[in-house]
Design an enzyme around this catalytic site. Sequence first.
Site, PDB file in Angstrom:
ATOM      1  N   LYS A  99       0.857  -1.207   0.000  1.00 21.47           N
ATOM      2  CA  LYS A  99       0.000   0.000   0.000  1.00 21.47           C
ATOM      3  C   LYS A  99       0.884   1.245   0.000  1.00 21.47           C
ATOM      4  O   LYS A  99       1.989   1.204  -0.531  1.00 21.47           O
ATOM      5  CB  LYS A  99      -0.991  -0.044   1.158  1.00 21.47           C
ATOM      6  CG  LYS A  99      -1.749  -1.386   1.190  1.00 21.47           C
ATOM      7  CD  LYS A  99      -2.913  -1.418   2.115  1.00 21.47           C
ATOM      8  CE  LYS A  99      -3.593  -2.780   2.027  1.00 21.47           C
ATOM      9  NZ  LYS A  99      -4.751  -2.920   2.880  1.00 21.47           N
ATOM     10  N   HIS A 124      -8.544  -3.703  -6.061  1.00 27.65           N
ATOM     11  CA  HIS A 124      -8.471  -3.677  -4.595  1.00 27.65           C
ATOM     12  C   HIS A 124      -9.596  -2.811  -4.035  1.00 27.65           C
ATOM     13  O   HIS A 124      -9.950  -1.793  -4.623  1.00 27.65           O
ATOM     14  CB  HIS A 124      -7.109  -3.139  -4.144  1.00 27.65           C
ATOM     15  CG  HIS A 124      -6.860  -3.401  -2.692  1.00 27.65           C
ATOM     16  ND1 HIS A 124      -7.403  -2.612  -1.700  1.00 27.65           N
ATOM     17  CD2 HIS A 124      -6.171  -4.378  -2.058  1.00 27.65           C
ATOM     18  CE1 HIS A 124      -7.043  -3.100  -0.524  1.00 27.65           C
ATOM     19  NE2 HIS A 124      -6.300  -4.170  -0.712  1.00 27.65           N
ATOM     20  N   GLU A 139      -9.656  -0.738  -1.727  1.00 25.17           N
ATOM     21  CA  GLU A 139      -9.295   0.674  -1.493  1.00 25.17           C
ATOM     22  C   GLU A 139      -9.386   1.477  -2.791  1.00 25.17           C
ATOM     23  O   GLU A 139      -9.758   2.644  -2.782  1.00 25.17           O
ATOM     24  CB  GLU A 139      -7.888   0.745  -0.871  1.00 25.17           C
ATOM     25  CG  GLU A 139      -7.920   0.317   0.591  1.00 25.17           C
ATOM     26  CD  GLU A 139      -6.670  -0.402   1.079  1.00 25.17           C
ATOM     27  OE1 GLU A 139      -5.604  -0.262   0.461  1.00 25.17           O
ATOM     28  OE2 GLU A 139      -6.786  -1.127   2.090  1.00 25.17           O
ATOM     29  N   GLU A 164     -10.854 -10.822  -0.820  1.00 22.25           N
ATOM     30  CA  GLU A 164     -10.557  -9.971   0.333  1.00 22.25           C
ATOM     31  C   GLU A 164     -11.861  -9.365   0.859  1.00 22.25           C
ATOM     32  O   GLU A 164     -12.313  -8.335   0.329  1.00 22.25           O
ATOM     33  CB  GLU A 164      -9.610  -8.835  -0.067  1.00 22.25           C
ATOM     34  CG  GLU A 164      -8.259  -9.290  -0.570  1.00 22.25           C
ATOM     35  CD  GLU A 164      -7.194  -8.208  -0.381  1.00 22.25           C
ATOM     36  OE1 GLU A 164      -6.178  -8.527   0.251  1.00 22.25           O
ATOM     37  OE2 GLU A 164      -7.394  -7.068  -0.820  1.00 22.25           O
ATOM     38  N   GLY A 183      -7.405  -4.640   7.152  1.00 19.50           N
ATOM     39  CA  GLY A 183      -6.849  -3.655   8.072  1.00 19.50           C
ATOM     40  C   GLY A 183      -7.600  -3.546   9.387  1.00 19.50           C
ATOM     41  O   GLY A 183      -7.408  -2.605  10.144  1.00 19.50           O
ATOM     42  N   SER A 196      -6.348  -9.124   7.079  1.00 19.93           N
ATOM     43  CA  SER A 196      -5.811  -9.392   8.414  1.00 19.93           C
ATOM     44  C   SER A 196      -5.111 -10.747   8.535  1.00 19.93           C
ATOM     45  O   SER A 196      -5.218 -11.426   9.565  1.00 19.93           O
ATOM     46  CB  SER A 196      -6.910  -9.245   9.479  1.00 19.93           C
ATOM     47  OG  SER A 196      -7.393  -7.913   9.486  1.00 19.93           O
TER      48      SER A 196
HETATM   49  P1  13P Z   1      -4.410  -6.280   5.823  1.00 21.81           P
HETATM   50  O1  13P Z   1      -3.578  -7.536   5.752  1.00 21.81           O
HETATM   51  O2  13P Z   1      -3.691  -5.127   6.434  1.00 21.81           O
HETATM   52  O3  13P Z   1      -5.751  -6.539   6.409  1.00 21.81           O
HETATM   53  O4  13P Z   1      -4.677  -5.839   4.283  1.00 21.81           O
HETATM   54  C1  13P Z   1      -5.126  -6.763   3.380  1.00 21.81           C
HETATM   55  C2  13P Z   1      -5.076  -6.177   2.034  1.00 21.81           C
HETATM   56  O5  13P Z   1      -5.773  -5.230   1.734  1.00 21.81           O
HETATM   57  C3  13P Z   1      -4.115  -6.760   1.068  1.00 21.81           C
HETATM   58  O6  13P Z   1      -4.365  -6.292  -0.208  1.00 21.81           O
END
Ligand code: 13P
Length: 251
Positions: free
Chosen positions: A11, A96, A98, A168, A174, A214
């Site tokens: 990220k 993703h 995000e 995901e 996160g 996570s």
């Molecule tokens: P986390 O492992 O921090 O939850 O993030 C997962 C993620 O978005 C991987 O692309």
Amino acid sequence: MRKKVIAGNWKMNYNFHQSIAFIEKLKEEVLKKERNCDIIICPNFIALSEAKKIIKDTTIKLGAQNIYYEDSGAFTGETSADMIKSVGCEFVILGHSERRTIFKESDELINKKIKQALKHGLHPIFCIGETLEEREKGITNNIVERQLELGLSNVTPEELLKIIIAYEPVWAIGTGKNATPEQAQEVHSFIRNYLNVEYGLVVADKIIIQYGGSVKPENAKDLLSQPDIDGALVGGACLKVDSFIGIIESC
Ligand code: 13P
């Protein structure tokens, strides 16, 4: 038997110098023994070129976190598939959550990016997943199916084999709250069945489906031991060498 694939999505973390120091240390740890899984790191664009130089004699592979779908031109701030390929990337994370939520990327846009990545010989890591609200409404499978259908529109079975799917769940990203192995397996199995129906058994059997959200050394082994979970896309825990190695070791 599908080989597990562990990918680190950095990220927007680490400047150039921090990235280089991290990759040097990771390389040293990875090289200590033979690894049972494929390892991919996806740092920020600014570190890709130097990262490739550091990992070139190792099995660690390189990915970027985004591309634009045009070849070149007046697209200020964007990065093309050819650009990331030219510095040694083999993978690119697309779809993703995000990007979908913060940057308003639609399924149609993601599909264009997937097609563009494939055109340039890159392997998309195509992310899908439901929000907490969608899960609570009981429509997880509908959401995942729609994301697959639209994101993979006009993708051939041969092309699909170049893609890694990353399930995901948005509520697990996160948050420290991972899907249980059973919850994840249920959706992974649904995804594989969908791909079986749409693309055939050979493709569905070979395709890598990663879980993300996570993932930590403490929960990786249970998640990765599920029959349809072929690896992990790791966020937070990939930013520390010890925890990323811990996840790699649980393969
Ligand atoms: P986390 O492992 O921090 O939850 O993030 C997962 C993620 O978005 C991987 O692309």
